[in-house]
Design a protein around this motif. Structure first.
Motif, short mmCIF file in Angstrom:
data_model
loop_
_atom_site.label_atom_id
_atom_site.label_comp_id
_atom_site.label_asym_id
_atom_site.label_seq_id
_atom_site.Cartn_x
_atom_site.Cartn_y
_atom_site.Cartn_z
N ALA A 195 -36.63 15.10 -23.90
CA ALA A 195 -37.25 15.37 -22.61
C ALA A 195 -38.46 16.25 -22.81
N ALA A 196 -39.46 16.06 -21.95
CA ALA A 196 -40.62 16.94 -21.94
C ALA A 196 -40.17 18.33 -21.48
N PRO A 197 -40.93 19.37 -21.79
CA PRO A 197 -40.53 20.73 -21.40
C PRO A 197 -40.25 20.84 -19.91
N ARG A 198 -39.18 21.57 -19.60
CA ARG A 198 -38.76 21.84 -18.23
C ARG A 198 -38.55 20.56 -17.43
N THR A 199 -37.99 19.56 -18.08
CA THR A 199 -37.65 18.30 -17.41
C THR A 199 -36.15 18.10 -17.51
N GLY A 200 -35.49 17.95 -16.38
CA GLY A 200 -34.06 17.76 -16.38
C GLY A 200 -33.66 16.40 -16.92
N THR A 201 -32.47 16.32 -17.47
CA THR A 201 -31.96 15.07 -18.03
C THR A 201 -30.71 14.59 -17.29
N GLY A 202 -30.36 15.25 -16.20
CA GLY A 202 -29.15 14.87 -15.48
C GLY A 202 -29.33 13.58 -14.71
N PRO A 203 -28.21 13.06 -14.19
CA PRO A 203 -28.28 11.81 -13.43
C PRO A 203 -29.01 12.00 -12.11
N THR A 204 -29.51 10.91 -11.58
CA THR A 204 -30.19 10.95 -10.30
C THR A 204 -29.18 10.84 -9.17
N ALA A 205 -29.56 11.35 -8.00
CA ALA A 205 -28.63 11.32 -6.87
C ALA A 205 -28.50 9.94 -6.25
N ALA A 206 -29.48 9.08 -6.46
CA ALA A 206 -29.47 7.74 -5.88
C ALA A 206 -30.00 6.77 -6.92
N PRO A 207 -29.68 5.49 -6.78
CA PRO A 207 -30.20 4.51 -7.74
C PRO A 207 -31.71 4.59 -7.86
N PRO A 208 -32.23 4.54 -9.09
CA PRO A 208 -33.68 4.68 -9.30
C PRO A 208 -34.42 3.38 -9.05
N GLN A 209 -35.73 3.45 -9.24
CA GLN A 209 -36.59 2.28 -9.11
C GLN A 209 -36.86 1.71 -10.49
N LEU A 210 -36.81 0.39 -10.61
CA LEU A 210 -37.08 -0.28 -11.88
C LEU A 210 -38.57 -0.54 -12.02
N LEU A 211 -39.14 -0.07 -13.14
CA LEU A 211 -40.55 -0.30 -13.42
C LEU A 211 -40.76 -1.41 -14.44
N TYR A 212 -39.86 -1.47 -15.43
CA TYR A 212 -40.05 -2.46 -16.50
C TYR A 212 -38.72 -2.67 -17.23
N ALA A 213 -38.52 -3.89 -17.66
CA ALA A 213 -37.41 -4.22 -18.57
C ALA A 213 -37.86 -5.42 -19.39
N VAL A 234 -36.53 -2.46 -23.93
CA VAL A 234 -37.00 -1.24 -23.27
C VAL A 234 -36.85 -1.36 -21.77
N VAL A 235 -36.36 -0.28 -21.15
CA VAL A 235 -36.23 -0.20 -19.70
C VAL A 235 -36.94 1.08 -19.25
N LEU A 236 -37.80 0.96 -18.24
CA LEU A 236 -38.46 2.11 -17.62
C LEU A 236 -37.97 2.25 -16.19
N LEU A 237 -37.51 3.44 -15.84
CA LEU A 237 -36.98 3.72 -14.51
C LEU A 237 -37.69 4.94 -13.92
N TYR A 238 -37.65 5.04 -12.61
CA TYR A 238 -38.33 6.14 -11.90
C TYR A 238 -37.45 6.58 -10.74
N ASP A 239 -37.20 7.90 -10.63
CA ASP A 239 -36.32 8.40 -9.58
C ASP A 239 -37.03 9.26 -8.54
N GLY A 240 -38.36 9.18 -8.50
CA GLY A 240 -39.12 9.97 -7.55
C GLY A 240 -39.66 11.26 -8.14
N GLU A 241 -39.04 11.74 -9.20
CA GLU A 241 -39.48 12.97 -9.85
C GLU A 241 -39.66 12.79 -11.35
N ARG A 242 -38.94 11.83 -11.94
CA ARG A 242 -38.99 11.64 -13.39
C ARG A 242 -39.16 10.16 -13.73
N VAL A 243 -39.83 9.93 -14.87
CA VAL A 243 -39.85 8.61 -15.48
C VAL A 243 -38.88 8.66 -16.66
#
Length: 646
Positions: free
Chosen positions: A315-333, A341-350
């Motif tokens: 993880a980048a500095p000061r970036t949480g690694t915990g689960p998201t509260a809701a299903p994320p958005q799919l950017l790529y698979a 490779v799968v890229l996901l986005y939860d509103g705050e993290r990629v």
């Protein structure tokens, strides 16, 4: 979507206003009170949750006891003569501050607080660049400092009254909070800060409504059934679960059930970016050849929810690694360089999940909150050897690469597939000789901005870093602002400083700006030198400013003379645009000079000590033998004094 929980409202000292009087006062000043609560609440809640929490804090601020209040016992803001308002403001501030400490101060009998919103996400309207910068700065300070800043600049409290209110609200050191608040916002008389706080960016009563994930809502019943089944199973095996020797249960929690369903992952329409006023990762469509591979998506989601020892997490500095509260958005698979490779986005993290045959799965996290048309323009898909392959945003109309150390060389076309995946490009050499520095030069679609080109470079995180340039001060007003680093002058400037970006690798950097804050004609007709401040801003807020002196003989790859390296500072940002620096320089004749330069608001520079000089303007040059002491100072156009940066 659950509503925010009711917070314990600290009871202000003194008599309580009559219930009817308090209700009338609250309704009359409701928008103002909600904005106050929104600005004090921790930004980590996210914009939607802060909106609901701010309304909940204010709506639950009514007193429980209808005892009449005596006028004058509670300070009222500005010139308000309603004693009940001061009492309610104090109660709102205390409740908003309590969110800083999480669940520790929640009521024992937790129950939902109105308003409760289901099926919609409510967010304030997006403001300008100044409002965004202030929002990022407020996110880096404690709640007490935010409260002090807002009470003074939005509510108009005097320092002593604000300190009294902060003390009553439970801030341990209100004087320290007030001092820290002085460093926030634009460095003017406070008028500009008040205007920014009063903008639509911070108005939780004027909001945009968007649906929550529609596919996820279709699965709510399934999740409810799964959660009920889970409870039944847990009750059945409850006794055996108490055995310390029992293996760790593998059944996911109810929260885990909600986020590991691949069918619930969000997907933006392919043309969403063409009609949206918000250009960031929320409008990226799901791309790649494996977007319908439910097994792959399920493994990625389960690894995120509970990585286990078989997954390498970074993880980048000061970036949480915990689960998201809701299903994320799919950017790529998709399949990229022998990896799924799968890229996901939860509103705050990629989040990047990668599977390579014979190797542990990888899970990487990077901050992405408040991304924009440039910082959300590309993501790293894979790094193999010395090359990087990117996934570009759907609004990127033209893609090229260039070498920052060769500013005169033209940009070279970069092929990008229909799925947005670029060809592999060289990435900067971070260990050997700095002989080249590759960068992406992208151009946005005319639907976003006409002829808008910008530079990005790979510094080791998932999001490449945005490079900008601020030219020397001109004769006009206002001060020049950072602009895209694609002009000839910008490219020449970056040819000197590109190699210094090595020190920012893996640091969670969002953008780096080269600001030529002064130009100086050197003595003995030795040419024109530049004074440069390079500022790196991180995704989590803190910045680093490096000041250098660049004589006209400075060659490419050579950054000039290092003057100062300040970390966790506001130097050279929009909130601290005044700077003074000095350097010793040897003329071609061998004579030694003391040089000094300041930013555009400097009107006078003085030197005291063994070397003495005094001049008007933004630059100074005086002969000074080596070893002699000298103290540099300046006066700004506002009359304030300024010391040299070190």
């Amino acid at each position: 979507m659950s509503a925010p929980q009711r917070e314990r409202h600290p009871r202000p000292a003194g008599p309580v206003p009559a219930l009817g009087q308090a209700e009338a006062t609250l309704v009359e000043h409701y928008p103002r009170l909600v904005r106050l609560a929104y600005l004090i609440l921790p930004p980590r809640l996210g914009r939607h949750r802060r909106v609901l929490a701010a309304h909940g804090v204010v709506q639950n601020a009514l007193p429980a006891r209808p005892t009449p209040i005596k006028k004058g016992r509670v300070p009222a803001p500005r010139d308000d003569r309603a004693p009940a308002l001061g009492w309610i403001v104090r109660r709102v501030v205390g409740a908003a501050l309590s969110y800083e400490h999480g669940a520790a101060r929640w009521r024992r009998a937790v129950r939902p607080a109105l308003p409760a919103v289901w099926g919609l996400r409510l967010t304030p309207r997006i403001g300008g660049a100044d409002e965004l910068a202030l929002e990022q700065q407020l996110a880096t300070v404690p709640a007490g400092v935010r409260a002090a800043f807002v009470l003074q600049h939005l509510e108009g409290y005097a320092s002593d009254t604000a300190a009294e209110l902060l003390t009553a609200a439970g801030v341990p050191d209100p004087e320290a909070a007030l001092r820290a608040a002085k460093a926030l916002g634009p460095q003017d008389d406070g008028t500009r800060a008040g205007l920014l706080l009063d903008s639509v960016e911070f108005d939780p009563c004027t909001v945009q409504a968007r649906p929550t994930d529609l596919l996820r809502r279709r699965h709510w019943r399934r999740w409810g059934a799964a959660a009920a089944l889970l409870v039944a199973v847990m009750l059945t095996v409850g006794q055996s679960a108490k055995d310390p020797a029992s293996p760790e249960p593998t059944t996911p929690s109810a929260v885990g059930v909600a986020m590991v369903d691949p069918g619930a992952v969000g997907r933006a329409p392919g043309t969403a970016w063409q009609s949206s006023s918000r250009i960031d990762f929320t409008v990226w469509p799901a791309r790649g050849s494996l977007v319908d591979d439910q097994a792959l998506l399920g493994r990625a989601l389960r690894a995120w929810a509970r990585p286990g020892t078989a997954v390498q997490v970074s993880a980048a500095p000061r970036t949480g690694t915990g689960p998201t509260a809701a299903p994320p958005q799919l950017l790529y698979a998709g399949r990229v360089d022998d990896a799924d490779v799968v890229l996901l986005y939860d509103g705050e993290r990629v989040v990047r999940y990668a599977e390579t045959t014979g190797q542990p799965a990888e899970l990487a996290f990077s901050r992405a909150d408040n991304a924009d048309v440039t910082t959300a323009a590309a993501l790293v898909l894979s790094r193999t050897g010395s090359r990087t392959r990117f996934l570009l945003a759907p609004w990127v109309a033209e893609s090229t690469t260039r070498d920052l150390l060769a500013p005169d060389s033209p940009a070279r076309p970069l092929h990008v597939g229909d799925d947005g995946v670029s060809d592999a490009v060289a990435r900067p050499d971070l260990t050997g000789p700095c002989s080249n520095w590759p960068a992406l030069q992208l151009r946005s679609s005319e639907r976003i901005a006409e002829k808008h080109a910008f530079l990005l470079t790979d510094l080791g995180d998932l999001s490449p870093v945005h490079l900008t340039y601020t030219p020397p001060p001109g004769g006009g007003v206002p001060a020049r602002q950072p602009r895209e680093a694609t002009s000839t002058a910008a490219l020449v400037s970056w040819s000197h400083t590109a190699c210094t970006l090595r020190s920012a690798v893996g640091g969670g950097v969002r953008s780096v700006n080269n600001w030529v804050f002064a130009e100086q004609q050197l003595p003995e007709n030795a040419g024109q030198a530049e004074w440069l401040c390079s500022r790196a801003d991180t995704w989590n807020g803190p910045g680093r400013a490096v000041v250098r002196f660049q004589p006209p003989t400075t060659a490419a790859r050579e950054p000039g003379t290092l003057i100062a390296d300040a970390r966790d500072t506001s130097y050279c940002s929009r909130f601290n645009q005044h700077i003074l620096a000095d350097a010793h320089w040897s003329a071609p004749s061998g004579a030694s000079y003391l040089l000094a330069a300041g930013s555009r608001a400097v009107t006078r520079i003085t030197v005291t000590g063994q070397v003495r000089a005094d001049t008007t303007g933004t630059t100074l040059a005086v002969k000074a033998p080596p070893g002699q002491s000298a103290e540099i100072g300046a006066v700004l156009s506002t009359g304030r004094t300024l010391g040299a940066v070190h």
